[in-house]
Design a protein around this motif. Sequence first.
Motif, PDB file in Angstrom:
ATOM      1  N   ILE A  84      45.539  27.217 -30.252  1.00  0.00           N
ATOM      2  CA  ILE A  84      45.724  26.051 -29.393  1.00  0.00           C
ATOM      3  C   ILE A  84      46.644  26.385 -28.214  1.00  0.00           C
ATOM      4  O   ILE A  84      46.420  25.917 -27.093  1.00  0.00           O
ATOM      5  CB  ILE A  84      46.260  24.849 -30.202  1.00  0.00           C
ATOM      6  N   ALA A  85      47.644  27.219 -28.440  1.00  0.00           N
ATOM      7  CA  ALA A  85      48.532  27.609 -27.332  1.00  0.00           C
ATOM      8  C   ALA A  85      47.768  28.378 -26.264  1.00  0.00           C
ATOM      9  O   ALA A  85      47.965  28.151 -25.063  1.00  0.00           O
ATOM     10  CB  ALA A  85      49.708  28.435 -27.859  1.00  0.00           C
ATOM     11  N   VAL A  86      46.884  29.271 -26.678  1.00  0.00           N
ATOM     12  CA  VAL A  86      46.075  30.017 -25.710  1.00  0.00           C
ATOM     13  C   VAL A  86      45.165  29.052 -24.947  1.00  0.00           C
ATOM     14  O   VAL A  86      45.043  29.149 -23.718  1.00  0.00           O
ATOM     15  CB  VAL A  86      45.259  31.131 -26.410  1.00  0.00           C
ATOM     16  N   MET A  87      44.533  28.114 -25.651  1.00  0.00           N
ATOM     17  CA  MET A  87      43.687  27.123 -24.971  1.00  0.00           C
ATOM     18  C   MET A  87      44.500  26.335 -23.947  1.00  0.00           C
ATOM     19  O   MET A  87      44.037  26.105 -22.822  1.00  0.00           O
ATOM     20  CB  MET A  87      43.064  26.153 -25.991  1.00  0.00           C
ATOM     21  N   LEU A  88      45.714  25.932 -24.316  1.00  0.00           N
ATOM     22  CA  LEU A  88      46.569  25.155 -23.419  1.00  0.00           C
ATOM     23  C   LEU A  88      46.999  25.967 -22.199  1.00  0.00           C
ATOM     24  O   LEU A  88      46.964  25.464 -21.078  1.00  0.00           O
ATOM     25  CB  LEU A  88      47.789  24.630 -24.173  1.00  0.00           C
ATOM     26  N   ARG A  91      43.915  26.393 -19.916  1.00  0.00           N
ATOM     27  CA  ARG A  91      43.563  25.134 -19.258  1.00  0.00           C
ATOM     28  C   ARG A  91      44.594  24.765 -18.188  1.00  0.00           C
ATOM     29  O   ARG A  91      44.252  24.368 -17.080  1.00  0.00           O
ATOM     30  CB  ARG A  91      43.445  23.994 -20.261  1.00  0.00           C
ATOM     31  N   THR A  92      45.873  24.923 -18.514  1.00  0.00           N
ATOM     32  CA  THR A  92      46.923  24.586 -17.558  1.00  0.00           C
ATOM     33  C   THR A  92      46.871  25.498 -16.336  1.00  0.00           C
ATOM     34  O   THR A  92      46.985  25.029 -15.200  1.00  0.00           O
ATOM     35  CB  THR A  92      48.307  24.672 -18.228  1.00  0.00           C
ATOM     36  N   SER A  93      46.673  26.779 -16.561  1.00  0.00           N
ATOM     37  CA  SER A  93      46.582  27.696 -15.424  1.00  0.00           C
ATOM     38  C   SER A  93      45.363  27.369 -14.569  1.00  0.00           C
ATOM     39  O   SER A  93      45.409  27.449 -13.341  1.00  0.00           O
ATOM     40  CB  SER A  93      46.569  29.154 -15.877  1.00  0.00           C
ATOM     41  N   SER A  94      44.267  26.950 -15.191  1.00  0.00           N
ATOM     42  CA  SER A  94      43.086  26.563 -14.435  1.00  0.00           C
ATOM     43  C   SER A  94      43.355  25.306 -13.610  1.00  0.00           C
ATOM     44  O   SER A  94      42.903  25.197 -12.468  1.00  0.00           O
ATOM     45  CB  SER A  94      41.905  26.324 -15.380  1.00  0.00           C
ATOM     46  N   LEU A  95      44.083  24.354 -14.179  1.00  0.00           N
ATOM     47  CA  LEU A  95      44.428  23.142 -13.425  1.00  0.00           C
ATOM     48  C   LEU A  95      45.281  23.470 -12.200  1.00  0.00           C
ATOM     49  O   LEU A  95      45.147  22.833 -11.156  1.00  0.00           O
ATOM     50  CB  LEU A  95      45.173  22.146 -14.324  1.00  0.00           C
ATOM     51  N   ILE A  96      46.113  24.470 -12.327  1.00  0.00           N
ATOM     52  CA  ILE A  96      46.976  24.871 -11.209  1.00  0.00           C
ATOM     53  C   ILE A  96      46.204  25.707 -10.190  1.00  0.00           C
ATOM     54  O   ILE A  96      46.254  25.449  -8.990  1.00  0.00           O
ATOM     55  CB  ILE A  96      48.203  25.645 -11.733  1.00  0.00           C
ATOM     56  N   VAL A  97      45.472  26.694 -10.669  1.00  0.00           N
ATOM     57  CA  VAL A  97      44.798  27.647  -9.781  1.00  0.00           C
ATOM     58  C   VAL A  97      43.490  27.099  -9.222  1.00  0.00           C
ATOM     59  O   VAL A  97      43.220  27.207  -8.022  1.00  0.00           O
ATOM     60  CB  VAL A  97      44.537  28.984 -10.526  1.00  0.00           C
ATOM     61  N   ASP A  98      42.666  26.506 -10.085  1.00  0.00           N
ATOM     62  CA  ASP A  98      41.323  26.082  -9.676  1.00  0.00           C
ATOM     63  C   ASP A  98      41.280  24.665  -9.120  1.00  0.00           C
ATOM     64  O   ASP A  98      40.309  24.291  -8.474  1.00  0.00           O
ATOM     65  CB  ASP A  98      40.360  26.179 -10.864  1.00  0.00           C
ATOM     66  N   GLY A  99      42.276  23.883  -9.403  1.00  0.00           N
ATOM     67  CA  GLY A  99      42.312  22.510  -8.924  1.00  0.00           C
ATOM     68  C   GLY A  99      42.474  21.535 -10.075  1.00  0.00           C
ATOM     69  O   GLY A  99      42.110  21.808 -11.214  1.00  0.00           O
ATOM     70  N   PHE A 100      43.010  20.377  -9.748  1.00  0.00           N
ATOM     71  CA  PHE A 100      43.307  19.353 -10.748  1.00  0.00           C
ATOM     72  C   PHE A 100      42.084  18.491 -11.002  1.00  0.00           C
ATOM     73  O   PHE A 100      41.354  18.129 -10.070  1.00  0.00           O
ATOM     74  CB  PHE A 100      44.465  18.478 -10.259  1.00  0.00           C
ATOM     75  N   HIS A 101      41.868  18.155 -12.277  1.00  0.00           N
ATOM     76  CA  HIS A 101      40.819  17.202 -12.661  1.00  0.00           C
ATOM     77  C   HIS A 101      41.404  16.332 -13.764  1.00  0.00           C
ATOM     78  O   HIS A 101      41.927  16.854 -14.760  1.00  0.00           O
ATOM     79  CB  HIS A 101      39.565  17.928 -13.162  1.00  0.00           C
ATOM     80  N   PRO A 102      41.327  15.001 -13.625  1.00  0.00           N
ATOM     81  CA  PRO A 102      41.967  14.111 -14.604  1.00  0.00           C
ATOM     82  C   PRO A 102      41.508  14.319 -16.045  1.00  0.00           C
ATOM     83  O   PRO A 102      42.330  14.284 -16.967  1.00  0.00           O
ATOM     84  CB  PRO A 102      41.598  12.703 -14.125  1.00  0.00           C
ATOM     85  N   ARG A 103      40.226  14.538 -16.262  1.00  0.00           N
ATOM     86  CA  ARG A 103      39.733  14.717 -17.633  1.00  0.00           C
ATOM     87  C   ARG A 103      40.291  15.999 -18.235  1.00  0.00           C
ATOM     88  O   ARG A 103      40.696  16.030 -19.393  1.00  0.00           O
ATOM     89  CB  ARG A 103      38.209  14.749 -17.674  1.00  0.00           C
ATOM     90  N   TYR A 107      42.780  16.600 -21.509  1.00  0.00           N
ATOM     91  CA  TYR A 107      42.576  17.576 -22.578  1.00  0.00           C
ATOM     92  C   TYR A 107      43.814  18.455 -22.760  1.00  0.00           C
ATOM     93  O   TYR A 107      44.164  18.805 -23.887  1.00  0.00           O
ATOM     94  CB  TYR A 107      41.357  18.444 -22.301  1.00  0.00           C
ATOM     95  N   ALA A 108      44.476  18.816 -21.665  1.00  0.00           N
ATOM     96  CA  ALA A 108      45.697  19.621 -21.766  1.00  0.00           C
ATOM     97  C   ALA A 108      46.780  18.850 -22.511  1.00  0.00           C
ATOM     98  O   ALA A 108      47.484  19.412 -23.363  1.00  0.00           O
ATOM     99  CB  ALA A 108      46.182  20.032 -20.372  1.00  0.00           C
ATOM    100  N   VAL A 109      46.914  17.566 -22.215  1.00  0.00           N
ATOM    101  CA  VAL A 109      47.908  16.739 -22.910  1.00  0.00           C
ATOM    102  C   VAL A 109      47.569  16.645 -24.400  1.00  0.00           C
ATOM    103  O   VAL A 109      48.446  16.769 -25.258  1.00  0.00           O
ATOM    104  CB  VAL A 109      47.992  15.334 -22.269  1.00  0.00           C
ATOM    105  N   LEU A 110      46.288  16.452 -24.719  1.00  0.00           N
ATOM    106  CA  LEU A 110      45.880  16.384 -26.115  1.00  0.00           C
ATOM    107  C   LEU A 110      46.133  17.709 -26.838  1.00  0.00           C
ATOM    108  O   LEU A 110      46.522  17.719 -28.011  1.00  0.00           O
ATOM    109  CB  LEU A 110      44.409  15.985 -26.227  1.00  0.00           C
TER     110      LEU A 110
END
Length: 129
Positions: A84-88, A91-103, A107-110
């Motif tokens: 789960i840490a690797v998934m987080l 996902r977090t790095s993708s939100l920063i690098v690739d752009g933010f998406h609310p959904r 998932y990152a919060v979950l």
Amino acid sequence: MITAARYLALAYIAVTALFLAYLGTTWAFFPADHMERLGVTATGVPAINTLKSIMGTTLLGATGACVLFLFNQEKWFQTLLLLIAVMLVVRTSSLIVDGFHPRMALYAVLELFILVAVVAGVKLKNNAS
């Protein structure tokens, strides 16, 4: 109080396992519908196969780790925490690098909640003993 908090953490992991099983099965066996809902396009057999394999395997693997954790917290603690840490992190790095998406942010919060629940499930068991 500690026992109630521990059972709440374990219940969250059980519900998470059901959700991950649904998503993993959808990605592994019925990806077209899910890809359409997310606006994901994969053209060609290699792209679809790669996406199905990566998403289905990861999500179904996380499901298995959650279920195994519920039956033996000490043995599966590190495995579930790592997965789960690797998934987080990804996902977090993708939100920063690739752009933010609310959904995806949801998932990152979950996923963060899963980490908290896993640690709570083990630490609260040790405190209750």
